[in-house]
Structures are given as C-alpha cells and as structure tokens.
Design a protein around this motif. Structure first.
Motif, mmCIF file in Angstrom:
data_model
loop_
_atom_site.group_PDB
_atom_site.id
_atom_site.type_symbol
_atom_site.label_atom_id
_atom_site.label_comp_id
_atom_site.label_asym_id
_atom_site.label_seq_id
_atom_site.Cartn_x
_atom_site.Cartn_y
_atom_site.Cartn_z
ATOM 1 N N SER A 1 0.311 2.056 11.528
ATOM 2 C CA SER A 1 -0.812 1.997 10.599
ATOM 3 C C SER A 1 -1.337 3.389 10.260
ATOM 4 O O SER A 1 -1.655 3.682 9.102
ATOM 5 N N GLY B 1 -0.333 -4.240 3.889
ATOM 6 C CA GLY B 1 -1.077 -5.088 4.811
ATOM 7 C C GLY B 1 -1.002 -6.555 4.428
ATOM 8 O O GLY B 1 -0.922 -7.435 5.291
ATOM 9 N N VAL C 1 -7.574 -4.220 11.885
ATOM 10 C CA VAL C 1 -6.917 -3.664 10.697
ATOM 11 C C VAL C 1 -7.814 -2.649 10.006
ATOM 12 O O VAL C 1 -7.349 -1.594 9.563
ATOM 13 N N ILE D 1 -7.130 -10.908 7.694
ATOM 14 C CA ILE D 1 -6.480 -9.638 7.389
ATOM 15 C C ILE D 1 -5.986 -9.617 5.950
ATOM 16 O O ILE D 1 -6.073 -8.592 5.257
#
Length: 500
Positions: free
Chosen positions: A32, A65, A307, A458
């Motif tokens: 990430s 994502g 996230v 998410i």
C-alpha cells in the motif's frame, strides 16, 4: 450435545498463529505504501506540469483498492465455507488456506517485480492475485482465534521448562439459552480479549517492521554510493523480490507450525453437508444472530480504517510535497531522488506513528474486552467514538480546500487517534465474532462474511474516497468519520434492545 475441543495446542502453534498476522500485515503495508511511487516510477504516470488536477493518481489508487476489495468480497465467503468443508472432510482447513495464501502473495509480488509492464491493466491483474492471497490469510485469523479460544492452551505452556500435570481439557459448560423461542445448550468459551489483544500487538509489530524495514527497501536499493546508477524503478522492483522471498519463508513456517485441527471437530451430524449447504448455514445464522451482525459492522469499519491509514495517508503526504513544488516533473524526469525521497520518508514516519500507537494500545483494548465492567461490546463502541474524533479532526481542522500541511501537531495527534481506533476496532470485532457460542462448525463461513462486510466498507472508501481525493485530499477521512458515527448508531440500537 457433542463435546467440542481443540487439544494439544502447543506453544509453537500459538507463535505461528500470531506470526501469520505479523507477516501478512507487514506485506499489506509495504504494498500500500509503495503503490503511489510504483505508479510513477515503474508504470510511468507522472504529475502533469503546472497542475494537480491532471495527475489523477487518486483515481488509480482508488481503482486498485476497488479491484482489490471486489476480489476479496467474492473470495472471502468462498474461502470461509471451504475451511468448514475441509474440516468436515477431515482436513485442517485453516492451516491449509492460511499457509498457502502466502504462496499466492509471493506470485503476485513476482508479477509486480518481473512481469508488470508499463500498463495499468497489469497492475490490476497482479493486485487481484494479491487480494486473493491476503484474503486467505486475514479471513482465517478469526477462525484460528476461535480455535485458540476453544483449545487447551494457556500462557503457562510458554514456560516450557516447567513441568505441568496432564489433565483432560473440556471447555464445555452447559447453560440455557433462548434462541427463537427454543432452549438449547451453549458452549461457554474462555475470554479471548488477551488473545485478540496479543495478535493485535503482532499485527502492529508487522506494520512497524514494514514501515521501518520493508518500505525503506526501495530507497536503500536505489542511488546509493555503491550503486549510483540504480534508480528508484529498479530499487522498487528489487524490494518486491525481497518481500516475495519473505512471503515464501512465511509459507514454510506456517505450514510447519500452524495448529492442525484434523480429527478435533464434531462431524457426527454435519459430515454429510455439501459446500453450498455449509455456506448457506453460515448465512442463515448471520441473519438471526445479533452478535454476528455487530461484529460485521466492526469488521466493516476496522478494515476501512486500515485502508485509509495505509493508502490515503501516503497519498496525502505525496499531495503536500507535490503542491509545494518538490515532486514536479522536469525534462521528463521526476525531480525527486532528493526532494521526493523526503516525502517518501515522511510518509513512512506518519504511518509509523499510527501503527506505533496501535501497537502500544493493543494490550489495553485486550484488557478492556475481558473486563467484566467494560466488555467487548462497549470496547467496540469506544473505538468507534475515538475514530470519529480522529477522522473528523484530521479532515476538518487545519485545512483549507485541497491544501493541508501534514507536518503539524494536529495532524500527528489526529493520526494517532485513528491508529488507536483502528486497533480497538480490530480486537473488539474479532473478539465478538470468535466468541459467539455454538458456532465453531461454521466459524469459517462467519469469518468469510465478516471479511465480506469489511470489503464493502473498503470498496466505498477506496472508490468514492479515491475519486474525491483528487478534489479534496482529506475526503477519505471525512467519509471514515461518518462510518464511525454509523457504528455508534448500530451499537446503541442493539444495546437498547439488550443485544449488546
């Protein structure tokens, strides 16, 4: 009622249980945190000179994502039911799925390092493969926590030099419970806040290990005195190969040392159920069990928070350095080996603050979950309240339009609150789900639906937040604040009816 127990749970089994979360979170944080830089250096998408609206990196990050979580939402319930089905057939479902997931992760990292060309579709393909592996690992943590909770493990087993009397372990205590007007026996399980808290510590250590070591690998591999001709592109690719090796080592360790449930499950009444029937049983149970529903809400928010801190904090820092003119393009080259290197390091520092707070707070939340005066439900609500303060504070204080300075006390304090909320949500929601009575034979399916609900959150925050971040860089955190308020509303609704 059949006796259900997991016996001979060894210290090595316990260490492997905690290591799985450590390793998986470390790899997630690495991927990430490096994605915005990977997009520029490897794929070749740079900010257009003189404008910030033309970058659209937020769109790409949000799209990655989105595909990540779309894959996870599809895979999680299927893997959960696969775990239950493997158990019913005499195999150790959680061990097989969780260990082999690191092989899938390694394949995706190999793709990023060696096979990914200068095309965005390549990134989406390998990100989907990565999502399958991560889902296999993380969705099994709740299952293995349930196994640990119902096992004969005690912390005294870690004192291997001391002799212990061998006594037969049986965690079954029959109580009366009324469900849909029917009285039925209930399996009383041990309090698992301490176990959830310690696995939270290990995931926090994994995140800190990642930002301290793994995330810094591209800088170490590129442009040093020994290798002055190696750029950030090759440094990134080399770091992905190192993390791939780490994933393969993790597979070997987990395959050897994770607890083997084979032979421990009760199959007298359930061994004739098909895969689809097991999945349906978990779904029907979820529809009528309020504790499962509250756990799903916690999972929705905990994964959304994870996230936001791992994807949108680095994007916020990148945006700041770009706006002050230190990451602009010039003559086709990123002016960044020195100036944007500082942004890369500061991004790791800010993410590290959130993860350090999470690490330090994990035992506290574990204690609160086990506390008879507080409990797992109030702990979940408290984590939601802290998250609301942190996210609204970050997004609304010290900001003007799309301009935000992350180098302020306000930013560090609010990010710390978000990290505090993150670990509280993870620990309390896992404790609620893994402690549901009489659900051990369908815990894989419940864990799959738990991950599915997290995926919904998410997908919302990555797609909507990624889109809006090109216009307001802090919009993902405002959305997350709204999610926290929603969790508090659900909690008080359940508490009003005596369910929480």
């Amino acid at each position: 009622m059949n006796c259900h127990r997991y016996i001979n749970y060894t210290p090595l089994n316990y260490l492997a249980f905690n290591y799985a979360g450590f390793a998986c979170v470390a790899i997630i944080v690495f991927l990430s945190a490096t994605q915005p830089f990977y997009i520029k250096e490897v794929i070749g998408i740079a900010p257009a000179p003189g404008t910030s609206k033309d970058t659209k990196i937020g769109h790409i990050i949000g799209g990655l994502g989105f595909i990540d979580e779309l894959t996870a939402m599809i895979v999680a319930p299927l893997l959960g039911a696969l775990n239950d089905n493997l158990n019913l057939r005499g195999y150790s479902g959680s061990k097989i799925i969780q260990s082999s997931s690191f092989v899938i992760i390694a394949l995706s990292l190999l793709g990023f390092a060696k096979l990914c060309g200068n095309l965005i579709p390549d990134m989406f393909i390998f990100r989907s493969v990565f999502a399958i592996g991560v889902t296999g690992c993380m969705s099994m943590i709740t299952v293995t926590l349930n196994e640990l909770t119902l096992s004969d493990f005690e912390f005294s087993k870690l004192l291997f030099w001391k002799k212990r009397n061998m006594i037969e372990y049986n965690p079954i205590i029959l109580q009366e419970d009324v469900e849909d007007g029917r009285e039925q026996p209930v399996v009383a399980v041990k309090k698992n806040g301490k176990y959830a808290g310690l696995v939270g510590v290990c995931t926090g250590l994994g995140a800190i290990f990642s930002v301290s070591f793994l995330v810094t690998l591209p800088v170490k591999f590129s442009g040093n005195d020994n290798n002055p001709d190696i750029g950030m592109k090759e440094g990134l690719k080399s770091s992905y190969l190192v993390v791939m090796t780490f994933a393969l080592i993790s597979f070997i360790a987990l395959f050897l040392f994770l607890y083997n449930t084979r032979g421990d499950l009760d199959t007298e009444t359930t061994d004739k159920k098909t895969y689809v029937e097991v999945l349906k049983e978990g779904f029907e149970f979820s529809k009528h069990n309020k504790h499962a529903q509250l756990a799903y809400c916690g999972g929705f928010l905990s994964r959304s928070t994870t996230v936001a801190t791992s994807i949108f904090l680095p994007l916020m820092v990148y945006n700041f350095y770009y706006n002050i003119g230190e990451c602009k393009t010039g003559n086709g080259n990123w002016a960044g080996k020195i100036s944007c290197h500082e942004g890369y390091v500061f991004s790791a520092i800010l993410s590290g603050v959130a993860q350090t707070v999470s690490l330090l707070a994990a035992p506290v939340f574990g204690y609160l979950v086990d506390s008879p005066r507080f409990g797992k439900f109030k702990t979940l609500a408290t984590a939601g309240a802290i998250g609301a303060i942190g996210n609204f504070g970050l997004s609304l204080l010290n900001t003007q339009g799309n301009s935000y300075n992350p180098k302020t006390f306000t930013c560090f304090f609010m990010v710390s609150l978000i990290g505090l909320s993150q670990i509280g949500l993870i620990i309390s929601s896992m404790s609620v789900l893994s402690g549901i009575p009489n659900a051990h034979n369908i815990m894989g399916s419940l864990s799959g639906f738990y991950s599915f609900c997290g995926g919904i959150g998410i997908m919302i925050i990555t797609s909507l937040g990624g889109f809006l971040s090109d216009y307001w860089i802090l919009s993902p955190f405002f959305i997350l604040g709204v999610f926290n308020l929603g969790l508090l509303w659900v909690y008080f609704s359940f508490a009003k009816n005596g369910n929480a």
